[in-house]
Design a protein around this motif. Sequence first.
Motif, PDB file in Angstrom:
ATOM      1  N   HIS A 101      -8.689 -16.861   2.421  1.00  0.00           N
ATOM      2  CA  HIS A 101      -9.702 -16.922   3.474  1.00  0.00           C
ATOM      3  C   HIS A 101     -10.896 -17.688   2.936  1.00  0.00           C
ATOM      4  O   HIS A 101     -10.943 -18.079   1.755  1.00  0.00           O
ATOM      5  N   HIS A 123      -3.377 -11.579   5.599  1.00  0.00           N
ATOM      6  CA  HIS A 123      -4.537 -11.625   6.476  1.00  0.00           C
ATOM      7  C   HIS A 123      -4.182 -12.308   7.798  1.00  0.00           C
ATOM      8  O   HIS A 123      -3.161 -13.004   7.906  1.00  0.00           O
ATOM      9  N   GLY A 143      -9.372 -13.435  -2.282  1.00  0.00           N
ATOM     10  CA  GLY A 143      -8.355 -13.695  -1.276  1.00  0.00           C
ATOM     11  C   GLY A 143      -7.281 -14.660  -1.694  1.00  0.00           C
ATOM     12  O   GLY A 143      -6.217 -14.729  -1.075  1.00  0.00           O
ATOM     13  N   LEU A 199      -8.815  -8.708   7.543  1.00  0.00           N
ATOM     14  CA  LEU A 199      -8.352  -8.695   6.159  1.00  0.00           C
ATOM     15  C   LEU A 199      -7.376  -7.537   5.971  1.00  0.00           C
ATOM     16  O   LEU A 199      -7.719  -6.385   6.217  1.00  0.00           O
ATOM     17  N   GLU A 200      -6.159  -7.873   5.576  1.00  0.00           N
ATOM     18  CA  GLU A 200      -5.100  -6.903   5.310  1.00  0.00           C
ATOM     19  C   GLU A 200      -4.845  -5.965   6.484  1.00  0.00           C
ATOM     20  O   GLU A 200      -4.866  -4.734   6.335  1.00  0.00           O
ATOM     21  N   GLU A 230      -2.706 -16.348   3.646  1.00  0.00           N
ATOM     22  CA  GLU A 230      -2.906 -15.733   2.329  1.00  0.00           C
ATOM     23  C   GLU A 230      -4.073 -16.493   1.698  1.00  0.00           C
ATOM     24  O   GLU A 230      -3.898 -17.567   1.119  1.00  0.00           O
TER      25      GLU A 230
END
Length: 293
Positions: free
Chosen positions: A255, A233, A270, A207-208, A253
């Motif tokens: 999840h 992500h 998300g 994540l990120e 973009e």
Amino acid sequence: MDIHRLHTGEAEALIAATGAELQSLRLGGHDLLWEAGPPWPRHAPLLFPIVGRVKGDTLRHVGKMFPIPRHGFARDRDFALIEGTATTCTAELRDDEATCAAYPFPFLLRVAYTLTATSLRMDLALRNPGDAPLPASLGLHPAFRWPLAPGLPKAAHRLVFEADEPGALRRLDADGLLDPAPRPSPIQDRVLPLNEGLFREDALVFLEPRSRRLRFEAEGGPGLDLRWEGFPHLGIWAKPEPGPTFLCLEPWEGHADPADWDGDITAKPGSFLLAPGATRRWNFTITLIADSR
């Protein structure tokens, strides 16, 4: 279109109407994309309007329930070809009665491909033609051959990220939902050595991450330089099977639903909300590195 062929010199890409899916990519004499056989029957599906699973495979909106499959429906819908040349094509998907049964929102999704002798670029644009905010996620799921060339050991391959990645790794639970417990990252000094054991607990979810670019490579063989914009992500996934298989490198973009969350699609962690009349854009480029030594 059923299949649109892009070609220039020895470079070639095949794009299917169903899902606007990249089905073959040949650069520098190398076939780079998974052939969609056992144990996974896809090449590079487009994930929309969700990435991963929503809880119970049911989208919730203003008290109503809408059944929707994992990764959404775009990968199984026929896109319309808007324009096509020898090296470019653009296809689009619009909402209709069938999409509204799973996702009760108007939308216009366009996917464009551009081929050069050494690369393929994908540009995506989502427009909200409605009068209310559009909640959505969008992701890519390309499966590359692993090993990248015949005769290369799978364990000789690695991923090299453009930046240090000290952030935690996330995993999916048995229901395909995002496990809230972070795990230590297997990336060390920007390098992730690849082996099948990494995927015994399904995908690696970052994540990120800091990186918006990485290399998939093996010494003595071809390599791939991947870069993306707009996707915060990254998922990495493979089937832990013996023999030649594939490696999916997936900018997202959005999840899967967190396992401890259950709410309206407009508040889904998300995802994003696209204002009425607005357009959101992403891109992804695959470039051949002829020799990774």
